[in-house]
Design an enzyme around this catalytic site. Sequence first.
Site, PDB file in Angstrom:
ATOM      1  N   HIS A 151       0.829  -1.209   0.000  1.00 55.66           N
ATOM      2  CA  HIS A 151       0.000   0.000   0.000  1.00 55.66           C
ATOM      3  C   HIS A 151       0.861   1.257   0.000  1.00 55.66           C
ATOM      4  CE1 HIS A 151      -3.694   2.312   1.209  1.00 55.66           C
ATOM      5  NE2 HIS A 151      -2.761   3.136   1.664  1.00 55.66           N
ATOM      6  N   GLU A 152       1.792   1.320   0.931  1.00 59.29           N
ATOM      7  CA  GLU A 152       2.630   2.515   1.015  1.00 59.29           C
ATOM      8  C   GLU A 152       3.533   2.658  -0.212  1.00 59.29           C
ATOM      9  OE1 GLU A 152       1.812   4.686   3.051  1.00 59.29           O
ATOM     10  OE2 GLU A 152       0.525   3.375   4.229  1.00 59.29           O
ATOM     11  N   HIS A 187       1.636   4.419  -2.913  1.00 52.54           N
ATOM     12  CA  HIS A 187       1.724   5.881  -2.753  1.00 52.54           C
ATOM     13  C   HIS A 187       3.064   6.394  -3.270  1.00 52.54           C
ATOM     14  CE1 HIS A 187      -1.930   6.826  -0.630  1.00 52.54           C
ATOM     15  NE2 HIS A 187      -1.662   6.043   0.397  1.00 52.54           N
ATOM     16  N   HIS A 244       3.262   6.672  -7.007  1.00 52.50           N
ATOM     17  CA  HIS A 244       2.506   7.834  -7.494  1.00 52.50           C
ATOM     18  C   HIS A 244       3.364   9.097  -7.416  1.00 52.50           C
ATOM     19  CE1 HIS A 244      -1.807   9.729  -7.545  1.00 52.50           C
ATOM     20  NE2 HIS A 244      -1.196   9.840  -8.705  1.00 52.50           N
TER      21      HIS A 244
END
Length: 682
Positions: free
Chosen positions: A463-464, A467, A470
């Site tokens: 998940h991190e 980020h 992105h």
Amino acid sequence: MSNPLLDLPLLPPFDRLQPEHVEPAIAELIDQCRAQLKEGLQEPGWDSTLAPLEEAQDRLNRAFSPVSHLNSVLSGPWRAPYEAALARVTAYWTELGQNRDLYKLYQQLAEAPEFASWPQARRKAVELGLRDFILSGVALEGEDRDRFAANSRRLAELSSRFANNVLDATSAWTWHTEDEAELSGLPQTALAAAKAAAETKALDGWLLTLEGPSYLAVMTHADNRELREEVHKAFVSRASETGPNGCEFDNSAVMEEILHLRAEQAMLLGMANYAELSLASKMAQDNDRVLEFLNDLAARSRPAAQQEFDQLQEFAAEKLGLDRLRPWDIAWAAEKLKQERYALSQEALRPYFPYEKVQTGLFAVVEKLFGIRVEADIGVPGWHGDVQFFWVTRGGERIAGFYLDAFAREKKRGGAWMDSVSTRRQTADGLQLPIAYLVCNFSSPVAGKPSLLTHYEVTTLFHEFGHGLHHMLTRVDVAAVSGINGVAWDAVELPSQFLENWCWQPEAIAMISGHFETGEPLPQALLDKMLAARNFQSAMFTVRQLEFALFDFKLHCLARGASAAAIQQLLDEVRAQLAVVPVAEENRFQHGFSHIFAGGYAAGYYSYKWAEVLSSDAFSLFEENGIFDSATGGRFLSSILEQGGSRDALDLFTEFRGRTPKIDALLRHSGIEQLELNTNPG
């Protein structure tokens, strides 16, 4: 004495930074920004005003970034200088947002005939700048203008105080024993961590804390019901009047003032409530649309969640001797039911997910998806011995970098997050690379064993890193819309939740797993059980997230804020509508809800579910074409990750998917679609 914050290289010199560097550097850099703006406005224009101002503000941002970060991961001596710097930085940005000469320049640029032919990123930066000026109170006059600025400064101070209270309350509580029998049921990994924690305090025996790994281990595995109750009550009452430290870290008054000031900010801008103000920078059109979305998902999920809880209660009564489940029984009983139903425990999976193997496998997954490589650089200094640094390369060329701080420790903020060190932007000296911080709180290696992750922790790392991608893979070189900058807040979770999907794909699991002693791949039987158990109590998890989201949004729909008692009453009302599990009388969840009181999710917690619709729908295209299909990966890269905030999030998603988003994939991936069929009459 030279100040390393005044002449920062791309990577902060963490081995040389000291707390005394902070205030003089931030003060000087803000003065430089003000001077640059004054000079630039003598001859207004993009190249003469905005580009050099971006350069000056980038120096300020890159100096403040390590200060803010060190306060989060080390706290202690960095807290006071951080708070002093935060006050200065907040005042500067508030002042900038109310600068009418600069606002007029943005207006002039947007109205100029040549504006339509500008590069997309520049146009979007101007459009978002105009919006942000309005939201910063640029049109306010006299006392209203002064009040808005004062409120902004005070809100920054209060958010920091809220976070400090949660951190201090978490650190202040421990539970010590020299009798291992009291810890019956705890896995060896948790016992080893508790033994190590005791040793750091020069204690014999074992020491439990409220840090994530310790708390979750007790709630999930401890057979000692009295211990579970004590630890649970301490955790859910942190930073409140019911907490074990009494009112020492109580966030009640902090919450009240934050909500009052937010409501006043919205009123000063002519809006009905803070939720309306929050949505001005999000995908969702209005308050009703958000409430409709949340209530619709709640209506779909709650019957299934009730069914799941009833099954858990029945199991607990028949097999565990618990006629009535209490809040501190839920995770423990659920783990027992999961083991009976699927013969699977997270602890059985841990040996197959050693941290280094997961990390290496993650890098291999993103290489296959997006054609990038991740390479360690052991020569880059960090702020702690656990910290690693990596370069991201494409075709042998460095395009980004990131720090990775994976393990929990005392005085480190809980949870997991990504933040920016530097933003990709064009400078006079060339292209500035994007650099990120990635932070988690996994159990540290202990007793000669590596850190062994639960599968939940594996998804957290993915998940991190989503980020981080992105931020790091953007091709935009205008800072205001580069990477995650300028992205609608309710779309910012799309890449992170999207990447989690690979944690459940057998082809990817083979890349991220291997027994820490033998290297043996995850056995097919365990893999089958893990996949079968994927949606175990998924509806209960969904309604819990919806409870938080509805509470947050309804709280910020109030026109005048709320007292601590009114906050509790609203939360009780939302729970009555949604919750299926019991809640401890001492529970003060809101007092530790840092996402909305100390983070960026005020009136925006719904973003997790909103973006989950997008991420599930996006992943469904990989399900159709192949999970490592290079063409589909390239489309996601070019349409989503590389575009940053340079275009509207809905337009980018539609470009990738070929249509607007649908909720079907979310319901299917979470198992709610099938549960709906099982719980609907007829």
